[in-house]
Structures are given as C-alpha cells and as structure tokens.
Design a protein around this motif. Structure first.
Motif, PDB file in Angstrom:
ATOM      1  N   ALA A  20      60.417  -4.601  14.977  1.00 55.66           N
ATOM      2  CA  ALA A  20      60.393  -4.061  16.344  1.00 55.66           C
ATOM      3  C   ALA A  20      59.561  -2.788  16.419  1.00 55.66           C
ATOM      4  O   ALA A  20      59.021  -2.455  17.486  1.00 55.66           O
ATOM      5  N   TYR A  21      59.437  -2.081  15.312  1.00 55.00           N
ATOM      6  CA  TYR A  21      58.684  -0.828  15.264  1.00 55.00           C
ATOM      7  C   TYR A  21      57.229  -1.033  14.834  1.00 55.00           C
ATOM      8  O   TYR A  21      56.504  -0.066  14.622  1.00 55.00           O
ATOM      9  N   LEU A  22      56.848  -2.303  14.758  1.00 56.77           N
ATOM     10  CA  LEU A  22      55.456  -2.664  14.500  1.00 56.77           C
ATOM     11  C   LEU A  22      54.890  -3.521  15.627  1.00 56.77           C
ATOM     12  O   LEU A  22      53.703  -3.847  15.631  1.00 56.77           O
ATOM     13  N   ALA A  23      55.738  -3.865  16.590  1.00 51.25           N
ATOM     14  CA  ALA A  23      55.360  -4.792  17.649  1.00 51.25           C
ATOM     15  C   ALA A  23      54.510  -4.117  18.719  1.00 51.25           C
ATOM     16  O   ALA A  23      54.610  -2.910  18.948  1.00 51.25           O
ATOM     17  N   ALA A  24      53.684  -4.916  19.370  1.00 48.26           N
ATOM     18  CA  ALA A  24      52.926  -4.448  20.540  1.00 48.26           C
ATOM     19  C   ALA A  24      53.688  -4.833  21.802  1.00 48.26           C
ATOM     20  O   ALA A  24      54.347  -5.876  21.860  1.00 48.26           O
ATOM     21  N   ASP A  25      53.614  -3.982  22.818  1.00 46.17           N
ATOM     22  CA  ASP A  25      54.194  -4.307  24.111  1.00 46.17           C
ATOM     23  C   ASP A  25      53.291  -3.756  25.205  1.00 46.17           C
ATOM     24  O   ASP A  25      52.163  -3.333  24.941  1.00 46.17           O
ATOM     25  N   GLU A  26      53.787  -3.738  26.429  1.00 44.23           N
ATOM     26  CA  GLU A  26      52.981  -3.295  27.568  1.00 44.23           C
ATOM     27  C   GLU A  26      52.528  -1.846  27.425  1.00 44.23           C
ATOM     28  O   GLU A  26      51.442  -1.469  27.876  1.00 44.23           O
ATOM     29  N   VAL A  27      53.329  -1.017  26.780  1.00 47.03           N
ATOM     30  CA  VAL A  27      53.066   0.422  26.695  1.00 47.03           C
ATOM     31  C   VAL A  27      52.408   0.784  25.362  1.00 47.03           C
ATOM     32  O   VAL A  27      51.390   1.467  25.318  1.00 47.03           O
ATOM     33  N   VAL A  28      53.000   0.342  24.288  1.00 44.73           N
ATOM     34  CA  VAL A  28      52.432   0.560  22.952  1.00 44.73           C
ATOM     35  C   VAL A  28      51.554  -0.661  22.646  1.00 44.73           C
ATOM     36  O   VAL A  28      51.908  -1.537  21.873  1.00 44.73           O
ATOM     37  N   ASP A  29      50.401  -0.688  23.287  1.00 45.60           N
ATOM     38  CA  ASP A  29      49.561  -1.906  23.288  1.00 45.60           C
ATOM     39  C   ASP A  29      48.493  -1.810  22.193  1.00 45.60           C
ATOM     40  O   ASP A  29      47.303  -1.794  22.452  1.00 45.60           O
ATOM     41  N   HIS A  30      48.942  -1.828  20.955  1.00 43.61           N
ATOM     42  CA  HIS A  30      48.015  -1.583  19.853  1.00 43.61           C
ATOM     43  C   HIS A  30      47.136  -2.782  19.518  1.00 43.61           C
ATOM     44  O   HIS A  30      46.280  -2.680  18.630  1.00 43.61           O
ATOM     45  N   ARG A  31      47.294  -3.885  20.225  1.00 44.39           N
ATOM     46  CA  ARG A  31      46.345  -4.990  20.046  1.00 44.39           C
ATOM     47  C   ARG A  31      45.141  -4.862  20.985  1.00 44.39           C
ATOM     48  O   ARG A  31      44.222  -5.684  20.946  1.00 44.39           O
ATOM     49  N   HIS A  32      45.130  -3.845  21.811  1.00 42.36           N
ATOM     50  CA  HIS A  32      43.971  -3.587  22.665  1.00 42.36           C
ATOM     51  C   HIS A  32      42.774  -3.257  21.767  1.00 42.36           C
ATOM     52  O   HIS A  32      42.894  -2.492  20.796  1.00 42.36           O
TER      53      HIS A  32
END
Length: 204
Positions: A20-32
């Motif tokens: 969960a602390y490595l996942a991308a989401d709407e805010v922590v969008d590290h796959r951008h």
C-alpha cells in the motif's frame, strides 16, 4: 540513545501491507511519466542515498507557496512537480511519489500546528522503523533535515510537542478523505489555508 525512539512519538502504519505504501493513486501518481523521469534522475547507487536525494530535491527545489507568494493550489504529485510550488501537503505527496517510484515505501503523516501540517513517514531499506521526513522547505524559520532513524528526526517545526503542536502517530498510505476534500477546494492564486482541517478523525 535508542535509535528507534523518536522525540516526536512513535509512528504506526495504517495499513498492514507494505504494498500500500508503494502503490500509485490519484494523488500520489508516481506512474505519471514526468514523475517517473524525475525519480530516475534522482536515483543513486544505494536506496538511502536515493531517499536523501529525493528529500533534498523536494525540500530545496520545490517552493513552499507561502515562502514565495506563488499559490499553485497543486496537490497531486505530478501537478506539484509541474508547478514548482505547493503547500506542505502537495510537497509531501510529491516526496512520497518520488520515493515510491524508486521502490522505497513512503506514506503521509501529519503535525497539528495552527493548521494541519503535512510531512512523510518513510521506511528505509533494511530498517524496521518508520522515520519522519519533512520536505516543507527551510525558509521562514523552518529547518527540516534528512534522517535515517527515528531518534534523529528533525521536522521543519521542532520544539517540545504540546497539545496544539503535536505530531500524529499514523503513517497513512493515502491522503485522508477529509484532507483531500479540503485540498480540492483550494484555488490557484488564493492565499491562505482556510480549506485545511485542523485535525484528522481519530488523531484528536
């Protein structure tokens, strides 16, 4: 001195699964793509050096809106990177995104000041302790430093914790909904923090 004991109190993860602390989401969008590119540019030979390079970049190269009088209202990591400025919460989201993109578990934690201040909890490789890192930016009296153990933590705003200046104990994997609702109400060019909650449910 016990290196596992923070002067600001212990941190606990709100999710049992480190993924969960490595996942991308709407805010922590590290796959951008832009976040991935910056994360690669900050990668060093070992993970701790990478974490320090990421921290230094967010603290020193992304302005805090209040320090420069430029209020982007950006809170999504990729938007903060593009804007070059944000309040503490946007900077914390970018720091988490750049760390996660480099495979370093990172979450979000908070300090109660006059408004709710945002920083990060990071689990450095080989460690069993979450460590507070505060990339707010060192102007106007702030002095956040990189740390590898809880005992060495130095958030931007130090001093004895009190009821009105205490650190919350939870490392969140995602931005708490009440805070996210507030961040969505911010408008570019509008100064102030009226949209931020004073505290989080369960952390009072």
């Amino acid at each position: 001195m016990d290196p596992s004991v923070s002067p600001y109190g212990p941190l606990r993860a709100d999710r049992p699964d480190l993924d969960a602390y490595l996942a991308a989401d709407e805010v922590v969008d590290h796959r951008h793509p832009a976040v991935m590119e910056r994360a690669a540019a900050l990668r060093r030979a070992d993970p701790v050096a990478t974490a320090e390079a990421v921290f230094d970049f967010v603290r020193d190269r992304i302005d805090h809106s209040a320090d420069v009088g430029r209020w982007s209202a950006a809170y999504r990591a990729s938007d903060v990177l593009a804007a070059g400025d944000a309040i503490c919460h946007g900077k914390a989201h970018l720091l988490a995104a750049l760390l996660r993109a480099n495979g370093i578990p990172a979450g979000l934690c908070y300090q109660r000041l006059e408004v709710l201040h945002g920083l990060n909890g990071v689990l450095l490789p080989g460690s069993s302790w979450w460590v507070r890192l505060d990339g707010r930016g060192n102007r106007n009296g702030a002095d956040g430093r990189f740390a590898t153990t809880p005992a060495a933590e130095q958030p931007a705003w130090t001093g004895e914790p009190t009821l009105d200046r205490r650190h919350c104990a939870t490392v969140y994997a995602a931005t708490p909904p009440v805070l996210l609702d507030g961040l969505r109400r911010a408008r570019p060019g509008v100064t102030g923090f009226d949209y931020l909650p004073l505290e989080l449910p369960g952390e009072a």
